[in-house]
Design a protein around this motif. Structure first.
Motif, mmCIF file in Angstrom:
data_model
loop_
_atom_site.group_PDB
_atom_site.id
_atom_site.type_symbol
_atom_site.label_atom_id
_atom_site.label_comp_id
_atom_site.label_asym_id
_atom_site.label_seq_id
_atom_site.Cartn_x
_atom_site.Cartn_y
_atom_site.Cartn_z
ATOM 1 N N THR A 32 29.734 -60.933 -37.516
ATOM 2 C CA THR A 32 29.121 -61.022 -38.843
ATOM 3 C C THR A 32 28.413 -59.729 -39.205
ATOM 4 O O THR A 32 27.900 -59.023 -38.336
ATOM 5 C CB THR A 32 28.075 -62.150 -38.871
ATOM 6 O OG1 THR A 32 26.998 -61.826 -37.976
ATOM 7 C CG2 THR A 32 28.668 -63.480 -38.474
ATOM 8 N N GLY A 33 28.356 -59.448 -40.500
ATOM 9 C CA GLY A 33 27.490 -58.426 -41.073
ATOM 10 C C GLY A 33 27.338 -57.153 -40.287
ATOM 11 O O GLY A 33 28.307 -56.457 -39.946
ATOM 12 N N GLY A 34 26.067 -56.837 -39.976
ATOM 13 C CA GLY A 34 25.748 -55.583 -39.297
ATOM 14 C C GLY A 34 26.324 -55.491 -37.906
ATOM 15 O O GLY A 34 26.683 -54.399 -37.445
ATOM 16 N N THR A 35 26.432 -56.626 -37.221
ATOM 17 C CA THR A 35 27.021 -56.610 -35.879
ATOM 18 C C THR A 35 28.497 -56.216 -35.959
ATOM 19 O O THR A 35 28.979 -55.401 -35.156
ATOM 20 C CB THR A 35 26.893 -57.983 -35.209
ATOM 21 O OG1 THR A 35 25.530 -58.381 -35.200
ATOM 22 C CG2 THR A 35 27.419 -57.943 -33.785
ATOM 23 N N ALA A 36 29.217 -56.772 -36.932
ATOM 24 C CA ALA A 36 30.635 -56.428 -37.109
ATOM 25 C C ALA A 36 30.794 -54.943 -37.388
ATOM 26 O O ALA A 36 31.688 -54.285 -36.834
ATOM 27 C CB ALA A 36 31.237 -57.257 -38.237
ATOM 28 N N ARG A 37 29.936 -54.406 -38.245
ATOM 29 C CA ARG A 37 30.027 -52.965 -38.557
ATOM 30 C C ARG A 37 29.776 -52.131 -37.312
ATOM 31 O O ARG A 37 30.465 -51.127 -37.069
ATOM 32 C CB ARG A 37 29.033 -52.612 -39.658
ATOM 33 C CG ARG A 37 29.438 -53.113 -41.042
ATOM 34 C CD ARG A 37 28.580 -52.495 -42.134
ATOM 35 N NE ARG A 37 27.187 -52.930 -42.027
ATOM 36 C CZ ARG A 37 26.718 -54.049 -42.570
ATOM 37 N NH1 ARG A 37 27.528 -54.871 -43.227
ATOM 38 N NH2 ARG A 37 25.444 -54.367 -42.438
ATOM 39 N N THR A 38 28.787 -52.514 -36.523
ATOM 40 C CA THR A 38 28.482 -51.767 -35.293
ATOM 41 C C THR A 38 29.676 -51.765 -34.347
ATOM 42 O O THR A 38 30.042 -50.719 -33.780
ATOM 43 C CB THR A 38 27.259 -52.381 -34.587
ATOM 44 O OG1 THR A 38 26.113 -52.263 -35.437
ATOM 45 C CG2 THR A 38 26.970 -51.691 -33.263
ATOM 46 N N LEU A 39 30.311 -52.912 -34.178
ATOM 47 C CA LEU A 39 31.451 -53.004 -33.270
ATOM 48 C C LEU A 39 32.655 -52.246 -33.820
ATOM 49 O O LEU A 39 33.350 -51.537 -33.073
ATOM 50 C CB LEU A 39 31.806 -54.473 -33.037
ATOM 51 C CG LEU A 39 30.732 -55.325 -32.346
ATOM 52 C CD1 LEU A 39 31.204 -56.767 -32.207
ATOM 53 C CD2 LEU A 39 30.371 -54.747 -30.981
ATOM 54 N N GLU A 40 32.909 -52.370 -35.111
ATOM 55 C CA GLU A 40 34.055 -51.654 -35.716
ATOM 56 C C GLU A 40 33.879 -50.151 -35.594
ATOM 57 O O GLU A 40 34.832 -49.418 -35.298
ATOM 58 C CB GLU A 40 34.185 -52.059 -37.184
ATOM 59 C CG GLU A 40 34.719 -53.479 -37.376
ATOM 60 C CD GLU A 40 34.622 -53.946 -38.819
ATOM 61 O OE1 GLU A 40 33.883 -53.298 -39.595
ATOM 62 O OE2 GLU A 40 35.265 -54.954 -39.164
ATOM 63 N N GLU A 41 32.667 -49.659 -35.829
ATOM 64 C CA GLU A 41 32.417 -48.219 -35.719
ATOM 65 C C GLU A 41 32.629 -47.722 -34.292
ATOM 66 O O GLU A 41 32.947 -46.545 -34.069
ATOM 67 C CB GLU A 41 30.991 -47.905 -36.179
ATOM 68 C CG GLU A 41 30.796 -48.053 -37.695
ATOM 69 C CD GLU A 41 29.339 -48.007 -38.115
ATOM 70 O OE1 GLU A 41 28.469 -47.802 -37.217
ATOM 71 O OE2 GLU A 41 29.056 -48.172 -39.315
ATOM 72 N N ALA A 42 32.451 -48.615 -33.312
ATOM 73 C CA ALA A 42 32.671 -48.248 -31.907
ATOM 74 C C ALA A 42 34.127 -48.459 -31.487
ATOM 75 O O ALA A 42 34.471 -48.254 -30.319
ATOM 76 C CB ALA A 42 31.742 -49.070 -31.011
ATOM 77 N N GLY A 43 34.955 -48.886 -32.437
ATOM 78 C CA GLY A 43 36.373 -49.057 -32.141
ATOM 79 C C GLY A 43 36.743 -50.398 -31.542
ATOM 80 O O GLY A 43 37.861 -50.571 -31.032
ATOM 81 N N VAL A 44 35.833 -51.370 -31.600
ATOM 82 C CA VAL A 44 36.120 -52.706 -31.081
ATOM 83 C C VAL A 44 36.786 -53.519 -32.190
ATOM 84 O O VAL A 44 36.240 -53.642 -33.287
ATOM 85 C CB VAL A 44 34.825 -53.404 -30.627
ATOM 86 C CG1 VAL A 44 35.130 -54.812 -30.122
ATOM 87 C CG2 VAL A 44 34.122 -52.590 -29.543
ATOM 88 N N PRO A 45 37.987 -54.077 -31.947
ATOM 89 C CA PRO A 45 38.631 -54.902 -32.979
ATOM 90 C C PRO A 45 37.832 -56.169 -33.249
ATOM 91 O O PRO A 45 37.437 -56.879 -32.317
ATOM 92 C CB PRO A 45 40.006 -55.217 -32.380
ATOM 93 C CG PRO A 45 39.843 -55.021 -30.915
ATOM 94 C CD PRO A 45 38.804 -53.968 -30.723
ATOM 95 N N VAL A 46 37.602 -56.444 -34.545
ATOM 96 C CA VAL A 46 36.743 -57.545 -34.937
ATOM 97 C C VAL A 46 37.405 -58.352 -36.045
ATOM 98 O O VAL A 46 37.987 -57.782 -36.977
ATOM 99 C CB VAL A 46 35.367 -57.024 -35.428
ATOM 100 C CG1 VAL A 46 34.560 -58.143 -36.078
ATOM 101 C CG2 VAL A 46 34.579 -56.417 -34.277
ATOM 102 N N THR A 47 37.303 -59.682 -35.970
ATOM 103 C CA THR A 47 37.660 -60.559 -37.086
ATOM 104 C C THR A 47 36.386 -60.894 -37.836
ATOM 105 O O THR A 47 35.495 -61.543 -37.272
ATOM 106 C CB THR A 47 38.305 -61.858 -36.589
ATOM 107 O OG1 THR A 47 39.488 -61.561 -35.860
ATOM 108 C CG2 THR A 47 38.635 -62.783 -37.760
ATOM 109 N N PRO A 48 36.223 -60.456 -39.089
ATOM 110 C CA PRO A 48 35.005 -60.754 -39.847
ATOM 111 C C PRO A 48 34.845 -62.262 -40.034
ATOM 112 O O PRO A 48 35.829 -62.994 -40.161
ATOM 113 C CB PRO A 48 35.218 -60.042 -41.185
ATOM 114 C CG PRO A 48 36.272 -59.022 -40.909
ATOM 115 C CD PRO A 48 37.157 -59.613 -39.867
#
Length: 544
Positions: free
Chosen positions: A38-54
């Motif tokens: 969710t939200g800020g956590t998803a952005r943090t993970l995406e910026e680190a290159g971790v694939p995320v489903t919002p």
């Protein structure tokens, strides 16, 4: 149903992002876990290159209402609460396209930190009440037979290690341990909110009627977090630990610079008795605005003084009773200079259990380092007092407002013929500040703004007076000064004139006490008979 559960899908939503990127990366790269976020956590993970489903993609609904609603959805809570061993649950999950979630990693909005700011607004506090986070944690913890739930970054590494051992699965023992931790956390969180809200309403009512005295709240939820285990309690056969109050209640029972939370710069771990005595010493020395030192032993200030600087205050406090000062606690309300350390360590060779002060000069710390066993505490300041204090009794807890009544000496009354001199009045006010920290029945004899004789905790006040006078005379003999010009403070009224007669016999020329006895006239006459000045304060200061 097997005790091991493989983790295939995880929901991650954290305020404290410590270690979250590394945790998520290992979940994905080593175990092939799908990450929902969710939200800020998803952005943090995406910026680190971790694939995320919002989360909005997972639920089919957008985050809305400024993020207040994002995980409160059947596709989230159905995925957490569905029992894997129930054919009905699994059929309903399939019917409604609910994809099961095997791991929840959530920590909550920082409500406790937010309301610890004395300037926090009501609106800001309300916005920091987490709703979705506790809901997900509780759902996952309830279904711990199938779902692994993490609310503390300290558990990332153990979970990953267990997954490595069990081919991507966790064990029932671990899931239940983590679930118990979650329920403790959500209980503490709700307690913090409840306590803050009650406190806020109390303060609001006082703002409406400023003459309405503070009353302990009708509901007082206690949540304590263990700070450390102690070697033992008052005696070696008693187990003990130190706990810290959490949430808004901490603001009521802690000062701005409390003992629990002070930095221990050096020394052995504090014992149960050390903590009790350090607390009493720290509270006692903060009674003074001028530089002050209190040397305390077994809950009573055996030496106390004020002076132009804390080193001189220490010298005068130590001179009150050097024998009792051995193995005591030293508390000062100013920064500790090298000279103070030299005086107690080198000049007096005093054995000290604990030294507590707002801060220390570098030179003082260097000298203190040569006494490695000495416990040195820095509080960062000496301001303020708590509002409430708690004490356990069998079957309950006693709660009272702290004894911090504002007293203006100009409003004290003098019922005797003789009035105190300016010097006597200074000594009387000093003695009055100290006697409230002595165990009742308390008598304190002072001279030149030093507490040279103490009579604590006697079953009758006459014995306390005798003890205080004898100690004052002994102190004068040691110091080579005349045993005269004493003043005395009593924490409660005199029930009979015999207290005055004893004090007069031992050279006391002025007395301060609350007054209020049905026999006050007898005490007043006794003072007039002995040409003693007596002050009534109108306030009692028992300390049991």
């Amino acid at each position: 149903m097997g005790s091991e559960r493989k983790i295939e899908r995880a929901l991650i939503s954290v305020t404290d992002k410590t270690g979250i990127v590394e945790f998520a990366q290992e979940l994905v790269e080593k175990f092939g876990v799908e990450i929902i976020s969710t939200g800020g956590t998803a952005r943090t993970l995406e910026e680190a290159g971790v694939p995320v489903t919002p989360i909005e993609q997972f639920t089919g609904y957008p985050e809305m209402m400024d993020g207040r609603v994002k995980t409160l959805h059947p596709k989230v809570h159905g995925a957490l609460l569905a029992r894997r061993d129930s054919e009905q649950h699994m059929a309903e999950a399939a019917e409604h396209d609910i994809k099961l979630i095997d791991l929840v990693c959530v920590n909550l909005y920082e409500f406790e930190k937010t309301v610890s700011d004395p300037n926090v607004t009501f609106e800001d506090a309300i916005e920091h009440i987490d709703i979705g986070g506790p809901s997900m944690l509780r759902s996952a913890a309830k279904n711990n037979d199938a779902v692994t739930v993490i609310c503390d970054p300290a558990d990332y590494a153990p979970v990953l290690e267990e997954m490595s051992v069990h081919c991507g699965s966790t064990t029932k023992v671990t899931r239940r341990r983590l679930a118990a931790k979650v329920f403790a956390r959500t209980a503490a969180y709700d307690t913090a909110i409840s306590t803050w809200f009650s406190s806020y309403l109390e303060l609001q009512s006082r703002a409406i009627d400023p003459d309405d005295p503070f009353e302990p709240p009708a509901l007082l939820d206690l949540h304590l977090t263990k700070v450390q285990d102690l070697r033992y309690g008052e005696n070696p056969h008693q187990a003990a630990a130190v706990y810290q109050l959490d949430g808004e209640l901490a603001n009521l029972v802690s000062s701005a610079n409390p003992l629990v939370g002070a930095e221990q710069i050096q020394g052995k771990p504090l014992s149960y008795n050390n903590l009790l005595d350090a607390d009493a010493a720290w509270n006692a020395v903060r009674e003074f605005d001028e530089p002050a030192c209190v040397i305390l032993k077994h809950q009573n200030p055996c030496g106390s003084a004020v002076a132009a600087d804390v080193t001189t205050a220490y010298d005068r406090a130590f001179a009150c009773d050097p024998k009792s000062a051995f193995g005591g606690i030293i508390a000062v309300n100013r920064e500790v200079p090298l000279s103070l350390v030299e005086h107690f360590a080198d000049q007096n060779k005093q054995f000290v259990e604990v030294l507590i002060a707002p801060s220390y000069t570098p030179e003082a710390l260097e000298r203190l380092s040569r006494r490695q066993n000495l416990r040195v505490l820095a509080t960062g300041g000496a301001e303020g007092h708590a509002t409430l204090e708690l004490r356990s009794v069998d079957g309950g807890v006693l709660v009272q407002c702290v004894d911090t009544v504002e007293e203006d000496p100009s409003e004290f009354t003098c019922p005797t013929i003789r009035k105190p001199t300016d010097k006597e009045m200074r000594d009387l006010v000093f003695a009055w500040n100290v006697v409230k920290t002595v165990k009742s029945n308390a008598i304190l004899v002072a001279k030149d703004q030093a507490g040279i004789g103490m009579g604590p905790g006697q079953p009758n006040r006459v014995d306390s007076a005798l003890l205080a006078c004898e100690r004052a005379e002994d102190a004068c003999e040691r110091m080579g000064v005349e045993a005269s010009g004493f003043v005395a403070a009593s924490d409660a009224f005199f029930p009979f004139r015999d207290n005055v007669d004893v004090l007069a016999e031992h050279g006391v020329t002025a007395i301060i006490q609350p007054g209020g006895s049905v026999r006050d006239d007898e005490s007043i006459k006794a003072c007039d008979d002995h040409d003693i000045a007596m002050i009534f304060t109108g306030t009692r200061h028992f300390r049991h």
